[in-house]
Design an enzyme around this catalytic site. Structure first.
Site, PDB file in Angstrom:
ATOM      1  N   SER A 227       6.130   2.277  -2.945  1.00 43.04           N
ATOM      2  CA  SER A 227       5.057   2.812  -2.105  1.00 43.04           C
ATOM      3  C   SER A 227       4.357   1.679  -1.357  1.00 43.04           C
ATOM      4  O   SER A 227       4.991   0.958  -0.601  1.00 43.04           O
ATOM      5  CB  SER A 227       4.085   3.617  -2.974  1.00 43.04           C
TER       6      SER A 227
ATOM      7  N   ASP B 110       7.829   9.479  -2.493  1.00 41.77           N
ATOM      8  CA  ASP B 110       7.303   8.272  -3.123  1.00 41.77           C
ATOM      9  C   ASP B 110       8.049   7.938  -4.422  1.00 41.77           C
ATOM     10  O   ASP B 110       8.198   8.787  -5.303  1.00 41.77           O
ATOM     11  CB  ASP B 110       5.819   8.507  -3.427  1.00 41.77           C
TER      12      ASP B 110
END
Length: 354
Positions: free
Chosen positions: A49, A209
């Site tokens: 991320s 993610d």
């Protein structure tokens, strides 16, 4: 004991694993800069991320000495975060709502994607082939200076890119866009629109993610054969303990989907996905011993309106946490306590993969 026979000059070389954490990524930059200021040469960097943004840019900038510690700091503090909330339509509340209903994400993520692509291009990096790592002792698919994690919800697995392009998708990793992989890694569920990746056979996978399955994969560069590493892998995390705070603790503030009436159970589920697994892993002493824990204060993961002053505070926290960590870190003691019992008395740090 084997470690007692090892030479006592500590290696100022390390691999680095950076956790997710949204806009808290500035704390990760502070930690990385502190390591560089201490004389460490960062070889390979893994990120999830927000950590994937930092990791790929650092890997691109340090391989040719194009990005000094001071330049890395200034770049982090000047990221145009406010523009990264790019709704489907420029209408308050209704724009994000439209994106959520149409694309499963409040925001498109196109502005962030373009910024990442531009900054990497400024450092001479477009595809993963530009981040090749010259080390014959590594597995062929792992010869890259950076790796980012994403969650493939179509095939139900964590994928590490570029390592898994060939295995999972039948694609040549050297030809794949680094910025595209970073954009996939930062697709916080329901906040940013998911990314679609088409395999060589035409199968379309939806990527979100990487923190959904592992927000702090500090094990990324551990040797698969279990032998002694030749230098340390440091992990840096900006994710606090949940401590019963559910998603508010994980995100550092009110979850944006609360605007649309989602239940508390869903909030707690997302918070646990993004933090719970790795916090449990982090509690193990041999993991905690090589982890740098940065205090994120009360900055929210999705606080894209954060001021430069508060970004500076995050940066300073990361730098200070690393200085404190290094003041007590001893590579040979780490090996003796957590590694040496697994090796013969004549063991030496191996030149093969960590």
């Amino acid at each position: 004991m084997a470690a007692a026979r090892l030479k006592k000059t500590p290696p100022l070389t390390a691999d680095l694993v950076l956790s997710g954490g949204g806009v808290r990524f500035v704390g990760l930059v502070g930690a990385a800069v502190a390591l560089m200021d201490a004389g460490y040469s960062l070889q390979r960097i893994s990120g999830v991320s927000g950590g994937s943004v930092v990791g790929t840019i650092l890997a691109a900038g340090t391989q040719g000495d194009q990005l000094s510690p001071a330049q890395a700091k200034e770049l982090a503090l000047s990221v145009p975060l406010r523009t990264w909330r790019d709704a489907a339509a420029p209408i308050p509340v209704l724009g994000p709502a439209l994106g959520f209903l149409r694309d499963s994400g409040l925001y498109r993520g196109d502005v962030a994607h373009a910024w990442i692509r531009s900054e990497l291009a400024n450092l001479g990096v477009r595809t993963w082939g530009d981040l090749a790592y010259d080390a014959d002792d590594l597995l062929p698919e792992r010869r890259y200076r950076a790796v980012v994690s994403a969650t493939d919800v179509t095939t139900g697995q964590l994928v590490q890119l570029p390592w898994d392009y060939q295995r999972v998708y039948g694609l040549d990793p050297d030809e794949q866009s680094v910025a595209d992989a970073v954009r996939a890694s930062m697709s916080v569920p329901f906040f940013y629109r998911p990314v679609t990746l088409t395999s060589a056979t035409g199968r379309c996978s939806t990527l979100v993610d990487g923190g959904v399955l592992s927000n702090f994969p500090i094990y990324t560069f551990d040797r698969p054969d279990g032998r002694m590493p030749k230098w340390p892998t440091f992990g840096v995390t900006v994710v606090p303990e949940l401590s019963g705070g559910g998603v508010d603790a994980a995100f550092g503030g009110r979850w944006p989907l609360r605007l649309f009436g989602q239940s508390r159970l869903l909030e707690d589920l997302v918070g646990t996905m993004l933090a719970g697994h790795d916090l449990t892993y982090l509690n193990q002493p041999w993991v905690s011993a090589r982890a740098i824990k940065v205090c994120p204060t009360d900055v929210g993961v999705l606080d894209f309106g954060i001021s430069r002053e508060r970004l500076q505070e995050l940066y300073d926290n990361g730098y200070a946490a690393t200085e404190k960590f290094l003041s007590t870190w001893d590579w040979w003691s780490y090996l003796a306590r957590y590694r040496a019992s697994h090796y013969p008395d004549d063991a030496e740090p191996d030149d093969a993969e960590d």
